[in-house]
Write an enzyme that holds these catalytic residues in place. Structure first.
Site, PDB file in Angstrom:
ATOM      1  CB  SER A 133     -37.575  -2.213  56.665  1.00  0.00           C
ATOM      2  OG  SER A 133     -36.625  -3.238  56.839  1.00  0.00           O
ATOM      3  CE  LYS A 173     -34.899   1.327  53.177  1.00  0.00           C
ATOM      4  NZ  LYS A 173     -35.777   0.251  53.677  1.00  0.00           N
ATOM      5  CB  SER A 219     -33.603  -1.786  56.183  1.00  0.00           C
ATOM      6  OG  SER A 219     -34.777  -1.625  55.404  1.00  0.00           O
TER       7      SER A 219
END
Lengths: 95, 477, 483
Positions: C174, C75, C150
């Protein structure tokens, strides 16, 4: 709780956050909505509850006082917007 | 109207650690800009603070020295504001739960002792420096100092004059150095002071509106800045005006204070507990360890000097004003075996006279206690006179030689051999028949002439006691 | 081979079925082929091939670490030395991190090959991946829907089999919510289990990194490499990391599963309720015991979260000021102009909203009513969980109120978007570990089952998840066009 555009401008200045004038009203609306959501908390009596700042019930770990960092200025300043003579440059600071 | 001044001080003492409070970067003064600012000090994305244990230990030490309450748990909080020398946009400090709670310290002004309350002392990180030399109209930022540990010591508004404020500041300055937690260097900014000043009509219980004087970094300026600010406030009130609560900067060149508007706007610091750090716990083990490590404090040392060495209060105060000076004196007493008054005299008059003139600290003394002891020993055993000793002392300042070597090389040994002195005196009596006549006829003053001549002839080396004795005998009326 | 799990690939690499270089090249080709998903912000092709080559050499020695040669991606919230680390923001579009996050460092040491950086909501603030400066990510199951957020890029890339495993972070759901919406397995560890060093902070007391994979077995392998004490993170826990794979096959006979009645009230739609019920029935078949638990303060999780997280983020993001790194506005006239414009231009709308709310909640006169109140509610929620977890081994429920929603569907109403995290947020407030595993489909869109465990019970969660994956095949489903 309802925030005005003026409130938004004050908070935005505190946070040094540029907001387009035409968006101020919509921020005021969104923020008021968030505060309404948050206001549900006030229905609960928490007089005898200790605030919980952290999920870990632990104490701070301490580091020995020994130098572990070396000069890395060149690498750090390579990503800086404006430097000169090893200094970060900013618009004039007035005391 | 009679006015009373009310002063509280906030003192920032840089803690003498090797590394920063939350990073392993060095704290040494004077490095090239930004070479001692690591990713944590620069507030780069993703990096995290880890607390330096020495910082905690030093704060506890200070707390114990001022008899303060030391909290079991203290909490670091973020103080939010934007400034280019503050890389993260917040300063990690302590707000609701400082490490050191209420304590006190005694000061002496005009021979009277007064107790000053310390509200709290908390740990925080120092900011960087803005360099205002012109970089094409821009300001340069050096973050080497960012993250240097600070102990902020906040007093109660207990001081009633600039003089008391200075006495308190000196006392804290002396104490932090005693404890080895701060080098006290005010030029380098290791010890800084802000003063909260207000005035009120004498007898009024409520405080007047205060102003905060920022960064007054010498004892002299603290006194001047407070006095000038007090005058300013009284002038305003007497003219029917009101004091604005604000931050003011002391301008030493103009000897005036002026408003710092840049620091005034919107100072809503939004303190909240720093979620990157956990509560700091002070264990009983740590308390015991620090306690065992606590040096004899100035107040106690002074009393011991009075009791043990029979010194007067002022001398004892001078000699205990720094740990190094006190150690020097005690080593001198021990090594010289001399009378403690002679030792204290030599240190406070001769040695400090020279050091003060040259702006040196006792640690930088060109004459070590061992060398000075060598000199004092020679006074005690009558090898040299006190007067010659001063000559030897001067020579010692200029070289690394021992007192003995100098005495030897310059032939300064006192003549105590009565035969040798008799020979000199006999010659002087023979050479000055008129003066002998005068003395014998009753002119007592002339005796001094013979002493002088004898000393001169011996180049000052004749033992004055011996000279007296022999002259009395030879010139018997 | 792109549908294989990490465990299978590790075996294949050792058996010599393919080299890491072949594997890496094949995944890189898929990433290029499926740019329409917009799951990657940066692809580090050259670097990946070099590392893969080294991995092959290490494998040849016969004693390489278990994950040697396995392609993964991070990420874009994790700092990667020498590689752009944008956090999904224009603010950091030019930020080349000068150091590695501990998680990156650890996975490198474990032998993985990083193929690049994955798209995400800006500064991890969002539940749909639509707040990214680099544009929305498309859910491979239905390209007009969101992947969740997210960690939306991570979830979409793993679901589309562009990568066998990815890192994610979870502040209020997330990892779990995008895992659910994309039909993959996601694990948010106990707060303090995985180092936060080098992981760009959103809300420091809530953030936690974790693995996103096809299976629980793979999650165990990745977590093994990611977890552990880090002296650079004061909130990292000094506690031994157990062997997460060792107990995967433990029997669930007698497992006590708690179902909070608050999870199953009127708010939950029928389809979701029946999916979860079906999953719970599988556990009953395996010998688990179902116990209803009550957590009365759960409903306050969203209000408390939307004070605490914005408050922390308002300070965390203050360092983005245009002075030492990141976006700087052109020709600032003075200092305030530099701050206000750099930050105004660098941050997107959602980030600004949260900074503003957080600033407000901490400001003079409001601190007690908002921040302290929220911290007290946090304690009540945490106590609810502690109480429940004394009675049961794990707590189960939905991850998200609905499957993936349409791109643009909720962007006009931030509050509605926030409610998407209603089942996940409380877990972050308490700091507990939780997983999301694929548990069925609604309208051909995957949904997830949430499994919540006690502090540091990741091994138990993985065991519970793995056993379910032995009797179901939801996790093996691959979206059409990506098989």
């Amino acid at each position: 709780m309802s925030l005005t555009a003026d409130d938004v401008n004050k908070i935005a200045y505190l946070a040094r956050l540029g907001i387009d004038t035409q968006d101020t009203e919509s921020y005021a609306k969104d923020l008021s909505g968030m505060l309404d959501l948050v206001a549900q908390m006030s229905n609960i009596n928490t007089d005898d509850v200790a605030p919980m700042a952290h999920p870990l019930d632990q104490v701070q770990r301490l580091r020995t006082d020994a130098v572990s960092e070396t000069n890395n200025r060149e690498a750090f300043q390579k990503i800086a917007p404006q430097v000169e003579a090893g200094l970060y440059l900013v618009p004039k600071v007035i005391e | 109207m009679q006015w009373e001044t009310v002063i509280g001080l906030e003192i920032h003492a840089q803690l003498a650690t090797k590394t920063k409070i939350f990073s392993g970067a060095a704290t040494a003064y004077g490095a090239e800009p930004n070479t001692q600012a690591c990713a944590v000090d620069l507030g780069l994305p993703g990096v995290l603070p880890v607390l330096n244990q020495e910082v905690v230990r030093m704060a506890v030490k200070f707390g114990m020295a001022i008899d303060a309450h030391i909290a079991d748990y203290s909490v670091f909080a973020r103080k939010n504001y934007f400034y280019p020398d503050l890389p993260k946009g917040y300063q990690i400090s302590q707000m609701d739960h400082p490490i050191v709670g209420i304590g006190h310290l005694d000061i002496e002004v005009d021979g009277k002792t007064k107790r000053i309350g310390v509200t709290r002392a908390h740990l925080e990180e120092d900011a960087g420096k803005s360099l205002h030399e012109d970089f094409h109209g821009l300001t340069g930022i050096d973050l080497n100092r960012a993250g240097t540990p600070l102990l902020e010591i906040v007093s109660e508004p207990d001081m009633r004059s600039a003089q008391e404020a200075v006495a308190y500041m000196r006392k804290i300055h002396e104490l932090v150095q005693y404890l080895d937690i701060c080098d006290g260097n005010m030029q380098e900014g290791s010890f800084r002071c802000d003063a909260n000043v207000s005035v009120r009509p004498k007898g009024q219980a409520e405080y007047g509106t205060r102003t905060e004087l920022k960064n007054i970094n010498s004892f002299k300026f603290v006194e001047k800045a407070i006095n000038i600010e007090v005058e300013r406030q009284i002038d305003i009130i007497e003219a029917g005006g009101k004091i604005t609560q604000e931050t003011r900067l002391y301008d030493a060149d103009k000897n005036e204070t002026r408003s710092m508007r840049s620091k005034e706007e919107a100072n809503d610091y939004r303190y909240f507990p720093d979620p990157d750090l956990l509560p700091v716990y002070i264990s009983d083990a740590l308390r015991a360890e620090v306690k065992a490590d606590l040096p004899e404090l100035p107040q106690i040392k002074k009393q011991r000097f009075i009791d043990t060495y029979q010194l007067d209060a002022e001398t004892a105060s001078t000699l205990s004003s720094s740990k190094e000076l006190a150690n020097y004196f005690e080593a001198l007493v021990k090594e010289s075996g001399c009378d403690t008054k002679i030792c204290s005299n030599w240190v406070t008059v001769e040695l400090l006279g020279v050091l003060n003139k040259q702006g040196l600290a006792i640690q930088q003394s060109p004459i070590s206690h061992t060398r000075l002891a060598g000199l004092l020993t020679r006074i005690a055993d009558n090898t040299i006179s006190g007067k010659i000793a001063k000559q030897v002392f001067a020579a010692m300042l200029a070289s690394d030689d021992s007192a003995d070597a100098i005495i030897e090389a310059q032939g300064l040994k006192q003549i105590t051999d009565s035969g040798a002195i008799e020979a000199i005196i006999d010659k002087i009596i023979a050479d000055n028949p008129n003066q002998v006549e005068q003395y014998l006829s009753g002119k007592d003053k002339v005796f001094g002439f013979f002493v002088g001549q004898t000393m001169k002839a011996s180049q000052g080396k004749a033992n004055p006691g011996e000279v007296n004795k022999i002259l009395q005998k030879k010139l018997k009326r | 081979m792109h549908t294989k799990t990490i465990a299978q690939l590790a075996k294949g690499l050792r058996a010599g079925d393919y080299s890491s270089q072949e594997l890496t090249a094949s995944y890189l080709a898929r990433i290029k082929q499926h740019t329409e998903l917009n799951s990657f912000i940066t692809v580090t092709e050259e670097q990946a091939l070099t590392v893969a080559k080294q991995a092959d050499m290490a494998l040849a020695t016969g004693n390489a670490p278990l994950l040697t040669g396995i392609p993964i991606a991070h990420k874009d919230i994790f700092c990667t030395q020498g590689v752009k680390t944008s956090c999904g923001s224009k603010m950091l579009d030019n930020f080349i991190a000068p150091y590695n996050a501990t998680v990156v460092e650890k996975l490198d040491t474990a032998g993985t090959v990083s193929l690049g950086k994955l798209n995400m909501d800006e500064f991890a603030m969002g539940s749909s991946n639509e707040t990214s400066f680099y544009g929305a990510v498309h859910n491979p199951w239905a390209s007009n829907t969101v992947p969740g957020g997210s960690s939306g890029g991570s979830a979409a890339a793993v679901a589309a089999r562009l990568i066998p495993g990815a890192t994610g972070t979870d502040t209020g759901g997330s990892i779990r919510q995008p895992a659910a919406l994309c039909g993959i397995t996601g694990l948010k560890p106990t707060y303090g289990r995985v180092s936060r060093f080098g992981m760009i902070a959103y809300a420091s007391s809530l953030d936690q990194g974790g693995p996103m994979t096809q299976t629980a077995e793979d999650a165990a392998l990745m977590l093994q490499a990611m977890a552990g004490f880090d002296a650079q993170d004061s909130t990292s826990v000094e506690r031994e990391v157990p062997d997460y794979s060792a107990g995967l096959n433990n029997s669930l006979q007698g497992l006590k599963i708690g179902l909070p009645k608050e999870f199953f009230d009127d708010g939950l739609n029928n389809d979701m309720a029946s999916c979860i019920e079906t999953a719970i029935n599988e556990y009953k078949k395996m010998g688990a015991e179902i116990i209803e638990v009550s957590m009365p303060n759960l409903k306050l999780a969203i209000p408390a979260y939307y004070v605490i997280a914005p408050a922390e983020c308002s300070a965390n993001l203050s360092r983005m000021d245009g002075v030492r790194f990141g976006h700087r506005c052109t020709d600032p006239v003075d200092l305030n102009d530099l701050y206000i414009r750099s930050r105004g231009e660098g941050f997107g709308t959602e980030v600004k909203r949260r900074i503003l709310v957080g600033t407000y909640a901490l400001s003079e006169g409001y601190y007690d009513a908002y921040y302290i109140k929220a911290q007290k509610i946090r304690r009540l929620i945490s106590d609810d969980f502690k109480r429940a977890l004394q009675e049961v081994d794990v707590i189960m429920g939905p991850v998200s109120p609905s499957p993936a929603f349409g791109i643009g569907e909720k962007t006009s109403d931030p509050i509605e978007m926030y409610l998407a995290d209603i089942y996940t947020i409380a877990i972050n407030l308490a700091g507990l570990p939780a997983m999301s595993i694929p548990a069925g489909f609604i309208d051909n869109k995957p949904i997830g089952l949430q499994i919540i465990g006690n502090y540091f019970a990741e091994d138990k969660l993985l065991n519970v998840a793995h056993q379910y994956q032995q009797v179901t095949d939801w996790h093996q489903q691959t979206p059409q066009g990506f098989a």
